[in-house]
Enzyme design. Structure first.
Site, PDB file in Angstrom:
ATOM      1  N   GLY A  23      39.534  40.564  35.945  1.00 13.60           N
ATOM      2  CA  GLY A  23      39.114  40.792  37.317  1.00 13.60           C
ATOM      3  C   GLY A  23      40.235  41.343  38.169  1.00 13.60           C
ATOM      4  O   GLY A  23      41.378  41.498  37.726  1.00 13.60           O
ATOM      5  N   MET A  27      45.470  40.465  45.613  1.00 12.52           N
ATOM      6  CA  MET A  27      46.857  40.219  45.225  1.00 12.52           C
ATOM      7  C   MET A  27      47.234  40.892  43.914  1.00 12.52           C
ATOM      8  O   MET A  27      48.399  40.930  43.557  1.00 12.52           O
ATOM      9  CB  MET A  27      47.100  38.716  45.136  1.00 12.52           C
ATOM     10  CG  MET A  27      47.045  38.016  46.471  1.00 12.52           C
ATOM     11  SD  MET A  27      47.350  36.237  46.339  1.00 12.52           S
ATOM     12  CE  MET A  27      45.696  35.629  46.091  1.00 12.52           C
ATOM     13  N   GLY A  28      46.259  41.392  43.167  1.00 11.44           N
ATOM     14  CA  GLY A  28      46.583  42.030  41.902  1.00 11.44           C
ATOM     15  C   GLY A  28      45.433  41.935  40.921  1.00 11.44           C
ATOM     16  O   GLY A  28      44.280  41.732  41.303  1.00 11.44           O
ATOM     17  N   VAL A  30      43.937  40.393  37.026  1.00 10.11           N
ATOM     18  CA  VAL A  30      44.037  39.273  36.089  1.00 10.11           C
ATOM     19  C   VAL A  30      43.605  39.759  34.704  1.00 10.11           C
ATOM     20  O   VAL A  30      42.556  40.397  34.565  1.00 10.11           O
ATOM     21  CB  VAL A  30      43.162  38.086  36.521  1.00 10.11           C
ATOM     22  CG1 VAL A  30      43.344  36.912  35.573  1.00 10.11           C
ATOM     23  CG2 VAL A  30      43.500  37.669  37.942  1.00 10.11           C
ATOM     24  N   LYS A  44      48.197  36.902  35.642  1.00 15.11           N
ATOM     25  CA  LYS A  44      47.955  37.536  36.941  1.00 15.11           C
ATOM     26  C   LYS A  44      49.117  38.466  37.240  1.00 15.11           C
ATOM     27  O   LYS A  44      50.257  38.032  37.376  1.00 15.11           O
ATOM     28  CB  LYS A  44      47.829  36.476  38.031  1.00 15.11           C
ATOM     29  CG  LYS A  44      47.309  37.050  39.335  1.00 15.11           C
ATOM     30  CD  LYS A  44      47.115  35.954  40.361  1.00 15.11           C
ATOM     31  CE  LYS A  44      46.338  36.455  41.564  1.00 15.11           C
ATOM     32  NZ  LYS A  44      44.906  36.491  41.359  1.00 15.11           N
ATOM     33  N   ASP A 138      43.433  30.388  49.898  1.00 14.95           N
ATOM     34  CA  ASP A 138      42.340  31.300  49.541  1.00 14.95           C
ATOM     35  C   ASP A 138      41.258  30.547  48.767  1.00 14.95           C
ATOM     36  O   ASP A 138      40.739  31.042  47.767  1.00 14.95           O
ATOM     37  CB  ASP A 138      42.869  32.478  48.727  1.00 14.95           C
ATOM     38  CG  ASP A 138      41.852  33.623  48.613  1.00 14.95           C
ATOM     39  OD1 ASP A 138      40.931  33.669  49.447  1.00 14.95           O
ATOM     40  OD2 ASP A 138      41.983  34.450  47.698  1.00 14.95           O
TER      41      ASP A 138
END
Length: 538
Positions: A23, A27-28, A30, A44, A138
């Protein structure tokens, strides 16, 4: 290699073989990967634009170290990290199971024991996360995994490294999902970080979503949703019983009016009947089975179900069986809390308070009949008249004067009138301090009446980059907030703590210079610890 990988995706990250893309997020990305030992893990990888940002790397390293302190039984365990890799990455336990968002999307709103189990599982995870000095920032249904071994909350803590790094965040942009953001998160002008109370708000919005299938502040745009969060009460239609009351408290506009994560957990476990979405269910037996803490799982893992057409719309039949037993499992997991919850951060049987920054978010975590209560205006706790309060708890709650005893050299910190911290024999008034809780952190204030100017300890950096411990104004800031980490005992059997400033590092003693300084240690263990010596009521 799986067909889920895209052109340009890495084949390896450090010693990890990349197998699939799980996904993407703000933030980046995975990835599913295989460790050198053959274990499947989630990796991640942070955004490429942060690869050369030294400020981010330092914060990322700090947050990873904090995340490692969280007990892994209800989160995806942090296994490895390389902040110096290009790009930086984090390795966590790979968790089998759908997200709560996927469960609600495929099966509709939850009710009864299912809903209560979700609420308990997430509250348990937040209690562990906050007890380790970490704030999620989050929390949302996509970051809650319904795993065969229990509820797992993922992606906790690391958001802080992104949100606090100025170069990556444009004006008025923040990490998180608007529907689950607390009102204080929209106050970007103050510069104050959101505390654990923001996670409590997200918990309330998450449970309401699980019960109804919609956001309690749903709007037709992010801006409209934000305005409802700031100005309107939540729409909790379809949520009833004791759970509704807890969710309503969690969604208070004022952070100080919300319960702490431990108070949420206590309320959930003592509720007479978990009722949600119009589906009453009798609470499970009053005496849950005893479970060994070794049965706990991990926590910050990524979803196990790779995204893609082959998975869309398919409900795993095992999932329904798990959801049927979810309430029972969550109640069993909760039995682990008293003995296992806070790991190395267990401060004399009591967690640090839920909150950070300048606004205390509630009372200290309670520990039964001898619990303390808080006065939100001051951030201090006062003992119940009928309670017998543990002296260590009272010191950590700001109710007792203390000496900060340097264990390794058998000396005590002092703050003389000239404003530079020294060590001495602890006999003078300038060696007396009080710990003022500010959320999960503390301000350390001198109680010497002669030091009226700048009586709190703070970090000062000189022109050459040397960080000293000095007197500072008593305002919560990155220079004056410290975390206490439990680290063994002193020679008299008292708990010893590392005193750490998130921004500048741990407080240390220099044998060569014979002075106190502040500096990050990297991966080295703490070489200076402090015990708290009781010197009477404040």
């Amino acid at each position: 290699m799986s067909g889920g990988l895209r052109p340009g995706d890495p084949a390896r990250l450090g010693g990890y073989e990349v197998l699939d893309r799980l996904g993407d997020g703000g933030m980046g990305s995975v990835f599913l990967a295989r460790s050198p030992q053959g274990r499947r893990v989630a990796v991640k990888v942070v955004r490429a634009d942060l690869s050369h940002d030294e400020e981010f790397r330092g914060r990322f390293r700090s947050e990873v170290n904090r995340a490692r302190q969280v007990p892994p039984f209800c989160t995806a365990e942090v296994l490895d990290a390389d902040p110096d890799h290009d790009p930086p990455y984090l390795v966590v336990e790979y968790v089998e199971g759908p997200s709560l968002a996927q469960v609600v999307r495929e099966q509709g709103p939850l009710g009864g024991a299912h809903l209560h189990g979700i609420a308990v599982g997430v509250a348990t995870a937040l209690t562990a996360i906050h007890g380790a000095g970490v704030i999620h920032r989050d929390l949302k249904p996509a970051n809650v995994l319904v795993a065969p071994g229990g509820i797992k909350v993922i992606d906790f803590g690391i958001a802080r490294a992104f949100e606090a790094t100025s170069q990556h965040t444009r004006t008025n942009q923040m990490v998180g999902t608007v529907s689950y953001m607390a009102p204080e998160r929209f106050d970007t002008a103050s510069g104050r970080p959101a505390g654990p109370a923001a996670d409590i708000f997200a918990w309330g919005a998450l449970v309401a979503y699980a019960a109804t299938g919609r956001s309690p502040f749903g709007g037709d745009s992010p801006t409209a949703t934000a305005m409802r969060i700031l100005t309107q009460p939540p729409d909790l239609t379809g949520l009833g019983g004791p759970l509704r009351d807890l969710v309503s408290r969690a969604l208070e506009k004022d952070p100080a009016a919300r319960p702490t994560s431990r108070e949420l957990l206590d309320g959930l476990l003592t509720a007479a009947s978990p009722v949600g979405a119009g589906d009453p269910a009798q609470l499970l037996g009053a005496t849950p089975p005893r479970v060994s803490p070794a049965a706990g799982g991990g926590d910050q893992g990524a979803r196990s179900t790779p995204s893609g057409p082959a998975k869309a719309g398919r409900a795993d039949p095992r999932r329904r069986g798990w959801l049927t037993a979810l309430g029972a499992t969550a109640a069993v997991v909760a039995v682990l809390v008293p003995a296992f919850l806070f790991g190395p951060q267990l401060l004399s049987g009591q967690s640090k308070q839920d909150g950070t920054g300048s606004t205390p978010s509630g009372s200290p975590a309670t520990t039964g009949p001898a619990a303390t209560t808080s006065t939100p205006a001051s951030g201090k706790s006062s003992a119940s008249p009928s309670a017998s309060v543990d002296p260590a708890q009272a010191m950590l709650a700001g109710q007792r004067r203390v000496l900060l005893h340097v264990v390794e050299i058998d000396r005590d910190l002092s703050l003389p009138s000239h404003g530079e911290v020294e060590v001495g024999n602890g006999t003078g008034k300038d060696a007396l301090f009080v710990l003022e809780p500010v959320g999960v952190d503390y301000m350390i204030k001198s109680v010497n009446p002669e030091i009226a100017h700048r009586p709190c300890l703070g970090v000062k950096v000189d022109s050459e980059g040397y960080s000293a411990l000095v007197g500072a104004d008593c305002r919560p800031s990155k220079a004056t907030l410290f975390t206490l980490y439990r680290d063994g005992k002193d020679d008299k059997g008292r708990p010893a703590y590392g005193i750490i400033n998130d921004e500048y590092g741990p407080v240390q003693w220099s044998p060569t210079k014979s002075e106190i300084f502040v500096e990050f240690l990297g991966d080295a263990p703490l070489n200076t610890t402090f015990s708290l010596v009781d010197r009477g009521a404040v």
